[in-house]
Design a protein around this motif. Structure first.
Motif, mmCIF file in Angstrom:
data_model
loop_
_atom_site.group_PDB
_atom_site.id
_atom_site.type_symbol
_atom_site.label_atom_id
_atom_site.label_comp_id
_atom_site.label_asym_id
_atom_site.label_seq_id
_atom_site.Cartn_x
_atom_site.Cartn_y
_atom_site.Cartn_z
ATOM 1 N N LEU A 14 20.126 108.656 34.638
ATOM 2 C CA LEU A 14 20.617 109.522 33.854
ATOM 3 C C LEU A 14 21.649 108.518 32.771
ATOM 4 O O LEU A 14 21.525 108.758 31.588
ATOM 5 C CB LEU A 14 21.288 110.638 34.643
ATOM 6 C CG LEU A 14 21.690 111.508 33.810
ATOM 7 C CD1 LEU A 14 20.828 112.220 32.867
ATOM 8 C CD2 LEU A 14 22.593 112.790 34.595
ATOM 9 N N ILE A 31 21.988 108.963 28.771
ATOM 10 C CA ILE A 31 23.177 109.339 27.951
ATOM 11 C C ILE A 31 23.709 108.323 27.228
ATOM 12 O O ILE A 31 23.901 108.560 25.867
ATOM 13 C CB ILE A 31 24.241 109.643 29.133
ATOM 14 C CG1 ILE A 31 23.891 110.849 29.694
ATOM 15 C CG2 ILE A 31 25.573 109.920 28.439
ATOM 16 C CD1 ILE A 31 24.715 111.128 31.014
ATOM 17 N N ILE A 80 19.707 119.697 21.607
ATOM 18 C CA ILE A 80 19.678 119.052 22.944
ATOM 19 C C ILE A 80 18.390 118.879 23.485
ATOM 20 O O ILE A 80 17.732 117.914 23.911
ATOM 21 C CB ILE A 80 20.657 119.612 23.908
ATOM 22 C CG1 ILE A 80 22.218 119.468 23.383
ATOM 23 C CG2 ILE A 80 20.477 118.988 25.297
ATOM 24 C CD1 ILE A 80 22.445 118.030 23.179
ATOM 25 N N LEU A 131 16.030 115.736 24.058
ATOM 26 C CA LEU A 131 15.654 115.215 25.238
ATOM 27 C C LEU A 131 14.164 115.098 25.129
ATOM 28 O O LEU A 131 13.533 113.860 25.616
ATOM 29 C CB LEU A 131 15.716 116.357 26.421
ATOM 30 C CG LEU A 131 17.358 116.500 26.779
ATOM 31 C CD1 LEU A 131 17.281 117.630 27.728
ATOM 32 C CD2 LEU A 131 17.560 115.189 27.826
ATOM 33 N N LEU A 182 17.338 119.340 35.948
ATOM 34 C CA LEU A 182 18.541 118.847 35.324
ATOM 35 C C LEU A 182 18.552 119.030 33.761
ATOM 36 O O LEU A 182 19.480 119.367 33.057
ATOM 37 C CB LEU A 182 18.547 117.272 35.627
ATOM 38 C CG LEU A 182 19.813 116.732 35.312
ATOM 39 C CD1 LEU A 182 21.112 117.242 36.186
ATOM 40 C CD2 LEU A 182 19.863 115.146 35.614
ATOM 41 N N SER A 183 17.217 118.896 33.364
ATOM 42 C CA SER A 183 17.252 119.006 31.713
ATOM 43 C C SER A 183 17.420 120.392 31.318
ATOM 44 O O SER A 183 18.275 120.679 30.501
ATOM 45 C CB SER A 183 15.984 118.465 31.142
ATOM 46 O OG SER A 183 15.072 118.707 31.991
ATOM 47 N N THR A 216 19.430 122.577 33.027
ATOM 48 C CA THR A 216 20.761 123.057 32.976
ATOM 49 C C THR A 216 21.540 122.446 31.967
ATOM 50 O O THR A 216 22.283 123.008 31.356
ATOM 51 C CB THR A 216 21.335 122.210 34.285
ATOM 52 O OG1 THR A 216 20.301 122.468 35.501
ATOM 53 C CG2 THR A 216 22.462 122.809 34.779
ATOM 54 N N LEU A 217 21.054 121.147 31.549
ATOM 55 C CA LEU A 217 21.985 120.478 30.529
ATOM 56 C C LEU A 217 21.638 121.113 29.183
ATOM 57 O O LEU A 217 22.585 121.515 28.385
ATOM 58 C CB LEU A 217 21.267 119.078 29.941
ATOM 59 C CG LEU A 217 21.624 117.927 31.036
ATOM 60 C CD1 LEU A 217 20.701 116.715 30.840
ATOM 61 C CD2 LEU A 217 23.064 117.724 30.767
ATOM 62 N N PHE A 248 24.713 122.902 27.287
ATOM 63 C CA PHE A 248 25.235 122.524 25.808
ATOM 64 C C PHE A 248 25.328 123.774 24.945
ATOM 65 O O PHE A 248 25.807 123.871 23.983
ATOM 66 C CB PHE A 248 24.445 121.320 25.359
ATOM 67 C CG PHE A 248 24.748 120.139 25.697
ATOM 68 C CD1 PHE A 248 25.749 119.504 24.640
ATOM 69 C CD2 PHE A 248 24.433 119.130 26.790
ATOM 70 C CE1 PHE A 248 26.188 118.184 25.174
ATOM 71 C CE2 PHE A 248 25.007 118.097 26.993
ATOM 72 C CZ PHE A 248 25.869 117.877 26.198
#
Lengths: 309, 324
Positions: B96, B100, B257, B261, B298-299, B301-302, B306
């Motif tokens: 990760l 980032i 976002i 990704l 995870l993505s 959630t991101l 955001f």
């Protein structure tokens, strides 16, 4: 001159300055579209490309699938204007055949995606309240996982089924891209329906006894069609890019069927010594999508009812 | 404000649950499942398979499996990678930061370039600069990211040579030269191509939004007022117009976002960048369920976080918007 004659003359002069000769809406749109030079150029380029894709068997004698060990990775020459690939196949012919599949996937995906988006957006915008809330949360849900991640997951799912109709062909790709790309259209159409349903003519239709379905299809949809047409044009290009990305990553249409995407799959390995295998299929994608984007831009100007001339 | 944030956070929970449930069920549809690796192994007997099934908790109904998985995830147990035999959480946590790092650098490049271009384009609308930049944005919008990556490699790795060493001008992939102690210069050289590709990818959208936002603001009454009271054009643009024109860009950045990704997945795969996107791509190719599931959650959630941050920042920047 009598008073009546005078006023008649005055009227006709006034009319002449206000009214153009009778012009249909299509003719008007086309006249405006032609003013957008780049959109017009896009239309010409796209037409030539599509014609080349359709007519390729009559233009050259090369077979897109037949391999030839004597002609492996020939650089572009007069005989093979775009060179040949790692199996000695003519790149130009493969590009045209690949274009058939890629453009077909683009258009078919657009139809699926616009149909779903329009239906969902129309229902959400028209019924509002509860229905709108549920449908829009569903849209958020589809949008919260990055599209490419979901596409790969679906593609892998289909690929492992070992069912020949489900894996490797264009159909599953059309379905999965279509199923995941409608939210944009849905939001657009919902907005249109929300604003149009408040207009007086919709009220009039309702009072004259139209059913909800008829109001949506015959009264609101035709008034919302311009932005949908623009979105549809742009969607074809986006779908072509998505297909090429999936095929490039090995999750799309499988060889030997050529598409612009899977032609690039092998290109990364050999691009240092045969760069033409990477350059031409990519250029085909860029030119097509660019043409479509300019056409979309031209349509936006041409179909805009508030456009000032 | 706090109330608004809390409410939005609470709304995010059912959405995340729904996503996790759907993705979990989708993964169950992939034939083979977590047992595929063992079922094809002739050295493992039927009883062993049964025992493994029991151990992995695969003998209970699907919805119970989901609840078990969920409670394990919440306790920090994200399962084990079937490839490396290490905890999936560790695998993801290792990759990760690299993602980032790459996306932040490209994000900053994109902003630093696109904001001034968008402003100048709008201020000098229909000038040659505006035409060139609008065309550039249009072309950039029509480029597949992966192909842009390939062209970059052909030009900067395969064709152009380093005048001092005679080697390729830029390395073709990775984060640093393997087998050496990475120096700052070496890291930067590896960063240039993937970061530029990702930056160009978001640049084109940013330019269009910045230009549109600026054009919109320039036609507002308060700009006419500022001009009328005799402000210098320059002061007026910087002090009055840009501040408001940047707002649409803030929304688009938040909403982008997921697109970013997806972009990192492609860029990392092409440039062998050891990030989360490439990890996901590899895990899906090899059927590494725990890692796949982890990255997807995870993505998602991101993306949700955001989205929320964007709304908050937007409301904080624009006093016309009030939290209900």
């Amino acid at each position: 001159m009598t008073q009546a004659q005078l006023s008649a003359q005055h009227l006709s002069a006034d009319w002449a300055s206000q009214m153009r000769p009778q012009e249909s809406l299509t003719a008007k749109a086309w006249r405006r579209f032609r003013k957008h030079k780049l959109a017009l150029a896009g239309l010409v380029v796209l037409t030539v490309l599509i014609l080349a894709c359709i007519l390729v068997p009559w233009i050259t004698r090369y077979d897109p699938l037949k391999t030839n060990v004597d002609l492996i990775r020939e650089p572009p020459s007069l005989a093979h204007i775009f060179g040949t690939d790692e199996l000695g196949r003519d790149l130009f012919v493969r590009l045209c055949h690949g274009g058939r599949v890629s453009i077909l996937i683009g258009v078919a995906t657009m139809l699926v995606s616009i149909f779903l988006g329009t239906t969902i957006g129309a229902i959400a915008g028209f019924y509002g309240r509860r229905v709108d809330n549920v449908l829009m949360r569903f849209t958020d849900f589809v949008l919260s996982i990055p599209q490419l991640f979901l596409l790969l997951l679906f593609a892998q799912l289909l690929r492992t089924t070992n069912n020949p109709t489900l894996s490797g062909g264009p159909l599953p790709i059309i379905v999965i891209i279509g199923l995941l790309s409608w939210p944009g259209a849905a939001r657009l159409v919902r907005g249109q329906f929300l604003s149009i349903k408040a207009k007086e003519f919709v009220e009039a239709a309702r009072m004259s006894g139209c059913t909800n379905g008829r109001i949506m299809l015959r009264h609101i949809l035709p008034n919302a069609i311009s932005p949908i047409v623009v979105a549809a044009t742009l969607r074809v290009g986006q779908a072509i890019i998505t297909e090429s990305t999936l095929s490039f990553l090995g999750f799309g249409v499988q060889p030997p069927t050529p598409t612009w995407g899977n032609m690039l799959k092998n290109a990364q390995a050999q691009m240092t010594y045969a760069p033409w295998t990477a350059i031409f299929p990519g250029l085909a994608i860029v030119v097509t999508v660019l043409a479509l984007n300019y056409i979309g831009d031209g349509l936006r100007d041409a179909l805009d009812p508030h456009h000032v001339e | 404000m706090t109330q608004y944030v809390m409410r939005r956070l609470l709304q995010a929970i059912p959405l995340l649950l729904l996503i996790s449930f759907t993705v979990f069920m989708l993964m169950q549809l992939i034939p083979g499942g977590p047992m595929a690796a063992y079922e094809n192994n002739p050295n493992i007997s039927a009883e062993d398979l049964e025992r493994l099934r029991e151990e992995l908790g695969l003998n209970v109904p699907k919805h119970i499996q989901y609840i078990n998985w969920l409670s394990a995830v919440l306790r920090g147990d994200w399962g084990t990678s079937q490839i490396t035999r290490r905890p999936a959480l560790v695998e993801i946590a290792e990759k990760l930061p690299n993602t980032i790092y790459l996306s932040m650098v490209s994000f900053i490049i994109a902003l630093v370039i696109s904001i001034p271009i968008g402003i100048i384009s709008a201020v000098r609308q229909y000038s040659w600069f505006d035409h060139v930049m609008t065309t550039f944005a249009f072309i950039g919008h029509s480029l597949p990211v992966f192909w842009m990556g390939l062209i970059f490699i052909i030009v900067f790795h395969a064709t152009l040579k380093n005048p001092f060493t005679g080697g390729p001008l830029l390395p073709g992939g990775g984060m640093y030269t393997l087998g050496s102690v990475p120096t700052l210069g070496d890291r930067l050289r590896h960063l240039i191509m993937p970061a530029s590709v990702l930056a160009i990818y978001s640049l084109t959208t940013h330019i269009r939004y910045m230009r549109a936002g600026m054009l919109d603001v320039l036609h507002q009454d308060y700009i006419r007022t500022a001009r009328a009271k005799g402000l210098r054009e320059r002061t007026m643009i910087i002090r009055h117009a840009v501040k408001n024109a940047i707002l649409p860009l803030v929304t688009i950045i938040g909403l982008e976002i997921p697109v970013l990704l997806s972009g990192t997945l492609i860029t990392e795969t092409i440039f062998s960048w050891p990030g989360m996107g490439r990890l996901f791509f590899n895990s899906i190719e090899r059927g590494d369920y725990a890692v796949m599931m982890g990255v997807l959650m995870l993505s998602a959630t991101l993306v949700i976080i955001f989205g929320l941050l964007t709304d908050i920042v937007y409301a904080a920047l624009d006093p016309r918007i009030r939290f209900e």
